[in-house]
Motif scaffolding. Structure first.
Motif, short mmCIF file in Angstrom:
data_model
loop_
_atom_site.label_atom_id
_atom_site.label_comp_id
_atom_site.label_asym_id
_atom_site.label_seq_id
_atom_site.Cartn_x
_atom_site.Cartn_y
_atom_site.Cartn_z
N ALA A 153 0.83 -1.21 0.00
CA ALA A 153 0.00 0.00 0.00
C ALA A 153 0.86 1.25 0.00
CB ALA A 153 -0.93 -0.01 1.20
N LYS A 154 2.05 1.16 0.61
CA LYS A 154 2.96 2.30 0.68
C LYS A 154 4.10 2.21 -0.33
CE LYS A 154 2.19 3.14 5.63
NZ LYS A 154 2.83 3.25 6.97
N ASN A 155 4.11 1.13 -1.12
CA ASN A 155 5.20 0.92 -2.09
C ASN A 155 6.55 1.04 -1.41
OD1 ASN A 155 3.43 0.56 -4.33
ND2 ASN A 155 3.20 2.78 -4.46
N THR A 156 6.68 0.42 -0.26
CA THR A 156 7.88 0.55 0.55
C THR A 156 8.40 -0.83 0.93
OG1 THR A 156 7.16 2.68 1.44
CG2 THR A 156 8.84 1.48 2.68
N VAL A 157 9.72 -0.96 0.88
CA VAL A 157 10.37 -2.19 1.32
C VAL A 157 11.28 -1.86 2.49
CG1 VAL A 157 12.29 -1.95 -0.32
CG2 VAL A 157 11.69 -4.21 0.57
N TYR A 158 11.37 -2.78 3.43
CA TYR A 158 12.15 -2.60 4.65
C TYR A 158 13.19 -3.71 4.76
CZ TYR A 158 7.97 0.13 5.74
OH TYR A 158 6.92 1.02 5.69
N LEU A 159 14.28 -3.40 5.45
CA LEU A 159 15.27 -4.41 5.79
C LEU A 159 15.64 -4.22 7.25
CD1 LEU A 159 16.99 -6.75 4.61
CD2 LEU A 159 18.85 -5.08 4.38
N GLN A 160 15.19 -5.14 8.08
CA GLN A 160 15.55 -5.15 9.49
C GLN A 160 16.84 -5.94 9.63
OE1 GLN A 160 14.14 -3.62 12.22
NE2 GLN A 160 15.90 -4.41 13.36
N MET A 161 17.87 -5.30 10.13
CA MET A 161 19.18 -5.93 10.25
C MET A 161 19.55 -6.04 11.72
SD MET A 161 21.20 -4.02 7.13
CE MET A 161 21.15 -2.41 7.91
N ASP A 162 19.66 -7.27 12.20
CA ASP A 162 20.02 -7.54 13.58
C ASP A 162 21.36 -8.26 13.64
OD1 ASP A 162 16.56 -8.36 14.04
OD2 ASP A 162 17.54 -6.49 14.57
N SER A 163 21.95 -8.26 14.81
CA SER A 163 23.25 -8.94 15.02
C SER A 163 24.25 -8.52 13.94
CB SER A 163 23.06 -10.46 14.99
OG SER A 163 22.16 -10.87 15.99
N LEU A 164 24.33 -7.23 13.71
CA LEU A 164 25.23 -6.72 12.66
C LEU A 164 26.68 -6.98 13.02
CD1 LEU A 164 23.27 -3.49 11.85
CD2 LEU A 164 23.99 -5.16 10.15
N GLN A 165 27.45 -7.27 11.99
CA GLN A 165 28.87 -7.55 12.14
C GLN A 165 29.68 -6.62 11.24
OE1 GLN A 165 29.89 -9.67 14.49
NE2 GLN A 165 27.71 -9.93 14.96
N PRO A 166 30.95 -6.43 11.52
CA PRO A 166 31.77 -5.55 10.69
C PRO A 166 31.73 -5.91 9.20
CG PRO A 166 32.93 -6.04 12.73
CD PRO A 166 31.69 -6.90 12.73
N GLU A 167 31.59 -7.17 8.90
CA GLU A 167 31.55 -7.58 7.49
C GLU A 167 30.26 -7.18 6.79
OE1 GLU A 167 32.25 -9.52 10.11
OE2 GLU A 167 31.19 -11.45 10.01
N ASP A 168 29.30 -6.66 7.53
CA ASP A 168 28.07 -6.13 6.93
C ASP A 168 28.25 -4.69 6.47
OD1 ASP A 168 26.33 -7.88 9.51
OD2 ASP A 168 26.45 -8.47 7.39
N THR A 169 29.39 -4.10 6.79
CA THR A 169 29.66 -2.73 6.37
C THR A 169 29.68 -2.62 4.85
OG1 THR A 169 30.91 -2.21 8.37
CG2 THR A 169 31.36 -0.88 6.40
N ALA A 170 28.85 -1.73 4.32
CA ALA A 170 28.73 -1.57 2.87
C ALA A 170 27.76 -0.44 2.58
CB ALA A 170 28.21 -2.86 2.24
N VAL A 171 27.70 -0.07 1.32
CA VAL A 171 26.61 0.78 0.85
C VAL A 171 25.47 -0.14 0.43
CG1 VAL A 171 25.85 2.49 -0.84
CG2 VAL A 171 28.19 2.58 0.08
N TYR A 172 24.31 0.11 0.97
CA TYR A 172 23.13 -0.72 0.69
C TYR A 172 22.24 -0.02 -0.33
CZ TYR A 172 24.31 -4.00 4.37
OH TYR A 172 24.95 -4.96 5.14
N TYR A 173 21.87 -0.75 -1.37
CA TYR A 173 21.08 -0.20 -2.46
C TYR A 173 19.72 -0.89 -2.52
CZ TYR A 173 25.45 1.75 -4.21
OH TYR A 173 26.63 2.44 -4.35
N CYS A 174 18.70 -0.09 -2.65
CA CYS A 174 17.35 -0.59 -2.87
C CYS A 174 17.17 -0.90 -4.36
CB CYS A 174 16.34 0.45 -2.42
SG CYS A 174 14.61 0.01 -2.68
N ASN A 175 16.45 -1.96 -4.64
CA ASN A 175 16.21 -2.37 -6.03
C ASN A 175 14.74 -2.65 -6.26
OD1 ASN A 175 15.91 -5.15 -7.79
ND2 ASN A 175 17.28 -3.67 -8.74
N LEU A 176 14.26 -2.21 -7.40
CA LEU A 176 12.90 -2.54 -7.85
C LEU A 176 13.03 -3.18 -9.23
CD1 LEU A 176 9.76 -2.34 -7.77
CD2 LEU A 176 10.00 -0.09 -8.81
N PHE A 177 12.56 -4.42 -9.35
CA PHE A 177 12.61 -5.13 -10.63
C PHE A 177 11.20 -5.31 -11.12
CE2 PHE A 177 14.03 -7.72 -13.97
CZ PHE A 177 13.23 -8.86 -14.03
N MET A 178 10.89 -4.71 -12.26
CA MET A 178 9.55 -4.82 -12.82
C MET A 178 9.50 -6.02 -13.76
SD MET A 178 7.91 -1.10 -13.10
CE MET A 178 9.02 -0.25 -14.21
#
Length: 117
Positions: free
Chosen positions: A74-99
């Motif tokens: 309904a909101k055209n929104t996607v979420y990413l809940q990230m828990d137990s984060l580790q140093p190797e998760d360090t990055a630029v995170y990009y949202c993607n929409l594939f039609m």
């Protein structure tokens, strides 16, 4: 024209949590997949998680059990809940929409996630 606007990145200590959001606007097909990819310095962009408009999810092995992807159609929104984060998760995170009907990819501008003590 499709726009994806991400929010929620930042600096967090190992073991901490962050929640990313990505809101899509413009004209696009309802039949689509939304997801998150990430790119660390010196590495290729890699899939983190995707979710179909029907709610089916897919995760990279490295984040299974720690990250949760969800979407609000309904909101055209996607979420990413990230828990137990580790140093190797360090990055630029990009949202993607594939039609699906047009096989077209759209990307957000990226949001930095840094996991460090």
């Amino acid at each position: 024209q499709v726009q994806l606007v991400e929010s929620g990145g930042g600096l967090v200590q190992p073991g901490g949590s962050l929640r990313l959001s990505c809101a899509a606007s413009g004209s696009f097909f309802r039949l689509n997949h939304m997801g998150w990819y990430r790119q660390a310095p010196g590495k290729q962009r890699e899939l983190v998680a995707t979710v179909t408009n029907g709610g089916n999810t897919n995760y990279a092995d490295s984040v299974k059990g720690r990250f949760t992807i969800s979407r609000d159609n309904a909101k055209n929104t996607v979420y990413l809940q990230m828990d137990s984060l580790q140093p190797e998760d360090t990055a630029v995170y990009y949202c993607n929409l594939f039609m699906i009907p047009s096989s077209t990819n759209y990307w957000g501008q990226g949001t930095q996630v840094t996991v460090s003590s």
